[in-house]
Motif scaffolding. Structure first.
Motif, PDB file in Angstrom:
ATOM      1  N   ASP A 138       0.862  -1.187   0.000  1.00 48.96           N
ATOM      2  CA  ASP A 138       0.000   0.000   0.000  1.00 48.96           C
ATOM      3  C   ASP A 138       0.894   1.232   0.000  1.00 48.96           C
ATOM      4  N   THR A 139       1.224   1.735  -1.183  1.00 49.14           N
ATOM      5  CA  THR A 139       2.194   2.823  -1.288  1.00 49.14           C
ATOM      6  C   THR A 139       1.666   4.144  -0.738  1.00 49.14           C
ATOM      7  N   VAL A 140       0.368   4.387  -0.828  1.00 45.79           N
ATOM      8  CA  VAL A 140      -0.181   5.631  -0.276  1.00 45.79           C
ATOM      9  C   VAL A 140       0.062   5.673   1.224  1.00 45.79           C
ATOM     10  N   ASP A 141      -0.304   4.604   1.903  1.00 48.85           N
ATOM     11  CA  ASP A 141      -0.135   4.581   3.348  1.00 48.85           C
ATOM     12  C   ASP A 141       1.320   4.356   3.763  1.00 48.85           C
ATOM     13  N   MET A 142       2.102   3.712   2.903  1.00 49.08           N
ATOM     14  CA  MET A 142       3.543   3.613   3.193  1.00 49.08           C
ATOM     15  C   MET A 142       4.145   5.015   3.261  1.00 49.08           C
ATOM     16  N   ALA A 143       3.759   5.879   2.320  1.00 53.46           N
ATOM     17  CA  ALA A 143       4.256   7.254   2.323  1.00 53.46           C
ATOM     18  C   ALA A 143       3.854   7.953   3.618  1.00 53.46           C
ATOM     19  N   PHE A 144       2.611   7.733   4.042  1.00 53.94           N
ATOM     20  CA  PHE A 144       2.129   8.323   5.287  1.00 53.94           C
ATOM     21  C   PHE A 144       2.934   7.781   6.472  1.00 53.94           C
ATOM     22  N   GLY A 145       3.227   6.481   6.447  1.00 51.02           N
ATOM     23  CA  GLY A 145       4.023   5.869   7.513  1.00 51.02           C
ATOM     24  C   GLY A 145       5.429   6.427   7.562  1.00 51.02           C
ATOM     25  N   TYR A 146       6.050   6.594   6.402  1.00 48.01           N
ATOM     26  CA  TYR A 146       7.388   7.191   6.363  1.00 48.01           C
ATOM     27  C   TYR A 146       7.354   8.623   6.886  1.00 48.01           C
ATOM     28  N   SER A 147       6.312   9.336   6.533  1.00 45.63           N
ATOM     29  CA  SER A 147       6.169  10.710   7.010  1.00 45.63           C
ATOM     30  C   SER A 147       6.051  10.740   8.537  1.00 45.63           C
ATOM     31  N   GLY A 148       5.286   9.795   9.089  1.00 42.06           N
ATOM     32  CA  GLY A 148       5.156   9.696  10.548  1.00 42.06           C
ATOM     33  C   GLY A 148       6.491   9.426  11.215  1.00 42.06           C
ATOM     34  N   LEU A 149       7.284   8.533  10.625  1.00 40.89           N
ATOM     35  CA  LEU A 149       8.607   8.260  11.180  1.00 40.89           C
ATOM     36  C   LEU A 149       9.508   9.490  11.060  1.00 40.89           C
ATOM     37  N   GLY A 150       9.361  10.222   9.958  1.00 41.99           N
ATOM     38  CA  GLY A 150      10.121  11.465   9.814  1.00 41.99           C
ATOM     39  C   GLY A 150       9.769  12.452  10.913  1.00 41.99           C
ATOM     40  N   ALA A 151       8.470  12.589  11.204  1.00 44.17           N
ATOM     41  CA  ALA A 151       8.024  13.487  12.271  1.00 44.17           C
ATOM     42  C   ALA A 151       8.563  13.023  13.626  1.00 44.17           C
ATOM     43  N   TYR A 152       8.569  11.716  13.821  1.00 44.91           N
ATOM     44  CA  TYR A 152       9.104  11.160  15.066  1.00 44.91           C
ATOM     45  C   TYR A 152      10.572  11.547  15.233  1.00 44.91           C
ATOM     46  N   TYR A 153      11.362  11.285  14.206  1.00 43.85           N
ATOM     47  CA  TYR A 153      12.794  11.589  14.309  1.00 43.85           C
ATOM     48  C   TYR A 153      13.049  13.089  14.418  1.00 43.85           C
ATOM     49  N   TYR A 154      12.214  13.893  13.800  1.00 45.91           N
ATOM     50  CA  TYR A 154      12.345  15.339  13.926  1.00 45.91           C
ATOM     51  C   TYR A 154      12.154  15.754  15.392  1.00 45.91           C
ATOM     52  N   LYS A 155      11.109  15.226  16.026  1.00 47.35           N
ATOM     53  CA  LYS A 155      10.855  15.562  17.431  1.00 47.35           C
ATOM     54  C   LYS A 155      11.974  15.073  18.340  1.00 47.35           C
ATOM     55  N   MET A 156      12.682  14.055  17.893  1.00 43.95           N
ATOM     56  CA  MET A 156      13.788  13.518  18.682  1.00 43.95           C
ATOM     57  C   MET A 156      15.102  14.246  18.366  1.00 43.95           C
ATOM     58  N   ASN A 157      15.022  15.312  17.558  1.00 43.24           N
ATOM     59  CA  ASN A 157      16.203  16.087  17.140  1.00 43.24           C
ATOM     60  C   ASN A 157      17.217  15.248  16.379  1.00 43.24           C
ATOM     61  N   ARG A 158      16.719  14.296  15.627  1.00 41.55           N
ATOM     62  CA  ARG A 158      17.577  13.453  14.789  1.00 41.55           C
ATOM     63  C   ARG A 158      17.258  13.796  13.335  1.00 41.55           C
ATOM     64  N   ASP A 159      17.721  14.976  12.934  1.00 46.52           N
ATOM     65  CA  ASP A 159      17.354  15.537  11.630  1.00 46.52           C
ATOM     66  C   ASP A 159      17.773  14.669  10.447  1.00 46.52           C
TER      67      ASP A 159
END
Length: 186
Positions: free
Chosen positions: A132-153
């Motif tokens: 499911d590539t649409v939701d995979m993109a959403f999942g990757y975006s969520g992980l990106g947001a997670y790492y951003y909040k963790m200051n792991r740019d």
């Protein structure tokens, strides 16, 4: 209002519940959270009476989102866990993954990095297994947001880039806009 009126006149409970859900969404969108809670609770009670587990889960997620907006952490988690339990029982992979993503967002918002990563990863694994590539993109975006909040740019940029590539390939301009905004934060 017409749909609610017609459903009430014909005693069509599912239609009444659906109308309440739509009213709740409209109130939530307008920021009238007290009214949204009332409508979502009414929808939940109807779904319970109908023994509609998917409807109960959907109402619970909506309640969780409003409680999150109000800063009521305990209630937000309470309703999210009801939805997870019911969606896991249903065996519907998309609903399960979507609920895991929502729980990841909730944990991320409240800075519980261990649980946020756990649920984001579980959701992404399901999306990948389903191709499911649409939701995979959403999942990757969520992980990106997670790492951003963790200051792991660097890690945030990696996952946002994955999301961006998928969204570009899909021609999903709304999600692509989100990706660019997220990337700018890093």
């Amino acid at each position: 209002k017409l749909a609610l009126s017609l459903s009430e006149k014909s005693h069509y409970k599912r239609g009444i519940g659906t109308s309440y859900m739509r009213f709740g969404v409209a109130m939530n969108y307008k920021g009238i959270n007290d009214s949204a809670l009332i409508y979502f609770h009414k929808a939940l009670e109807i779904r319970k009476a109908l023994k509609d587990k998917k409807g109960i889960a959907a109402s619970s997620i909506s309640l969780s989102n409003v409680f999150r907006d109000l800063g009521n952490k305990d209630s937000a988690f309470y309703y999210q866990f009801i939805a997870i339990k019911l969606n896991e029982e249903s065996g519907d992979s998309i609903l399960i993954a979507s609920t895991y993503t929502g729980l990841g967002h909730l944990y991320n918002e409240y800075r519980d990095s261990t649980h946020a990563l756990f649920y984001y990863s579980r959701a992404l694994r399901i999306y990948k297994n389903m191709h499911d590539t649409v939701d995979m993109a959403f999942g990757y975006s969520g992980l990106g947001a997670y790492y951003y909040k963790m200051n792991r740019d660097t890690m945030a940029l990696r996952y946002i880039s994955y999301a961006m590539r998928l969204d570009e390939r899909l021609g999903n301009s709304e999600s692509l806009s989100r990706d660019y905004n997220n990337m700018a934060l890093c």
